[in-house]
Enzyme design. Sequence first.
Site, PDB file in Angstrom:
ATOM      1  N   HIS A   1       0.882  -1.260  -0.127  1.00 31.02           N
ATOM      2  CA  HIS A   1       0.035   0.155   0.047  1.00 31.02           C
ATOM      3  C   HIS A   1       0.933   1.308  -0.091  1.00 31.02           C
ATOM      4  CE1 HIS A   1      -2.824   2.868   1.893  1.00 31.02           C
ATOM      5  NE2 HIS A   1      -3.860   2.179   1.538  1.00 31.02           N
TER       6      HIS A   1
ATOM      7  N   LYS B   1     -10.367  -1.150  10.065  1.00 34.59           N
ATOM      8  CA  LYS B   1     -10.366  -2.383   9.242  1.00 34.59           C
ATOM      9  C   LYS B   1     -10.993  -3.772  10.070  1.00 34.59           C
ATOM     10  CE  LYS B   1      -7.670  -0.199   6.210  1.00 34.59           C
ATOM     11  NZ  LYS B   1      -7.983   0.195   4.844  1.00 34.59           N
TER      12      LYS B   1
HETATM   13  N1  PMP Z   1      -1.917  -0.802   4.431  1.00 37.63           N
HETATM   14  C1  PMP Z   1      -2.703  -1.527   4.095  1.00 37.63           C
HETATM   15  C2  PMP Z   1      -2.477  -2.762   3.203  1.00 37.63           C
HETATM   16  C3  PMP Z   1      -4.090  -0.939   3.570  1.00 37.63           C
HETATM   17  O1  PMP Z   1      -5.077  -1.605   3.111  1.00 37.63           O
HETATM   18  C4  PMP Z   1      -4.189   0.311   4.436  1.00 37.63           C
HETATM   19  C5  PMP Z   1      -5.776   0.972   3.987  1.00 37.63           C
HETATM   20  N2  PMP Z   1      -6.225   0.681   2.906  1.00 37.63           N
HETATM   21  C6  PMP Z   1      -3.481   1.112   4.955  1.00 37.63           C
HETATM   22  C7  PMP Z   1      -2.065   0.409   5.002  1.00 37.63           C
HETATM   23  C8  PMP Z   1      -3.671   2.408   5.503  1.00 37.63           C
HETATM   24  O2  PMP Z   1      -4.717   2.286   6.591  1.00 37.63           O
HETATM   25  P1  PMP Z   1      -5.076   3.573   7.061  1.00 37.63           P
HETATM   26  O3  PMP Z   1      -5.594   4.480   5.925  1.00 37.63           O
HETATM   27  O4  PMP Z   1      -6.235   3.095   8.145  1.00 37.63           O
HETATM   28  O5  PMP Z   1      -4.135   4.143   7.941  1.00 37.63           O
END
Ligand code: PMP
Length: 451
Positions: A169, A272
Amino acid sequence: MTIPDVQGLGRVLAPSVPAPQSVPAPPSVAAPLSVPAPPAATATPPGAFSPEAARQDVPVLHRTVNGHPLVWLDNAATTQKPRQVIEALAGYYGTANSNIHRGAHTMAREATDLYEAGRAAVASFLGAEGPETIAFVRGTTEAINLVAQSWGRANLGPGDDILVPVLEHHSDIVPWQLIAKETRARVVPVPLDGTGQIDRAAYADLLSYRTRLVAISHASNVLGTVPPVKEMAALAHRYDAKVLVDGAQAVAHLPVDVQDLGADFYAFSGHKLFAPTGIGALYARPEVMAAMKPWQGGGNMIESVSFDRTTFAPPPHLLEAGTGHISGVVGLLAALDWLTSFDRDAVVSYENALMAYAEQAMAGVPGLSLIGAAAERIAVLTFTLAGHEPAAVADWLDRDGIAVRSGHHCAQPALAHYGLESAARASLSLYNTSEEVDRLVASLRALQRTS
Ligand code: PMP
């Protein structure tokens, strides 16, 4: 999970404030069954896990969208909240709100106890050595930025490598690019094989005594891939490299044991995993946590302040400057309690069976291509539909009350691996059912019939 017995906690988790109004039962949906019978019913031993029971706890799943019963398939973006979480938040604000760690009155002590009970619950949920290994943060993004700024600034230098798989990500890429620029370290992409799994041989070749850190997802949000984290961590440790695991997508799907994985850091976001937004946690192995440097200054993270000399609180408090998201921790505690009330292995089996069913059913839609075929995956189904832009697919499905995400999913390098800039994604959770998959497939088939 056993929730520590602290004063005030029981009252907050079982609030005396009225529970949110119960929502009407969902209208029954006649699902066109053009695909094989769902494997879910047979794969899960009767009584081991009931998605229907989980659904009953989650009020928003019973609303309608655009005149149709909602089908929430955007769980990788955020999960819906059970009433136990909603009630815990209402209960906290209705009966127990106070700032923590300071103030010598009863409610401050109770709020502090709750906050620390949350820390202990997170530690136990992750299989960590103890509560002192857990720092509260806003979410995965903040946790990774914290590590980059605190650990990275102190430990990275010119010529050091940070290995980052291509499936990460953006929040597990960009913080490393920022700190690498500052410290003159290098961010080195670890390639994927054709299935979307880490290319193990390439990873082994890239590791060296220059490697200071491997930053890797426990599960990909776009390919669903579950990398061989334990094996990768063991290899990285041979070179004295640290391993950060981004658990954002894994925590709601897979039981986690940070010690077994060999994670030096593990980050996740509460939202999540059925908890509120704005709260998450960072685990650091005890020796690593003990050596962390301040990254933000302010209240709560100090021992004493003077203009001559300021001394600091020990970690994890050192990393928690300012007033934390206390109600978020209360919600997280309730969410962990809810999730761990299910047999996690039965949930894994159910989700795997549901994913297999969805894959089979979706593969039958003319022109549909699924992206990501690693043997180990969580229930994320990213796809393209010939003749339709992903945004148009999401829009069409939305008209039928089906929520999926389209776009780059904050994982542009992972999509580029497949020559794509954008795709649609249906991501499943424990409360989704084969009937909902049927509705997705029926709607996609109807879209294909229009073209
Ligand atoms: N890592 C992964 C694999 C994710 O899916 C996400 C959210 N889509 C994030 C990091 C970032 O999470 P957050 O926006 O809740 O900080």
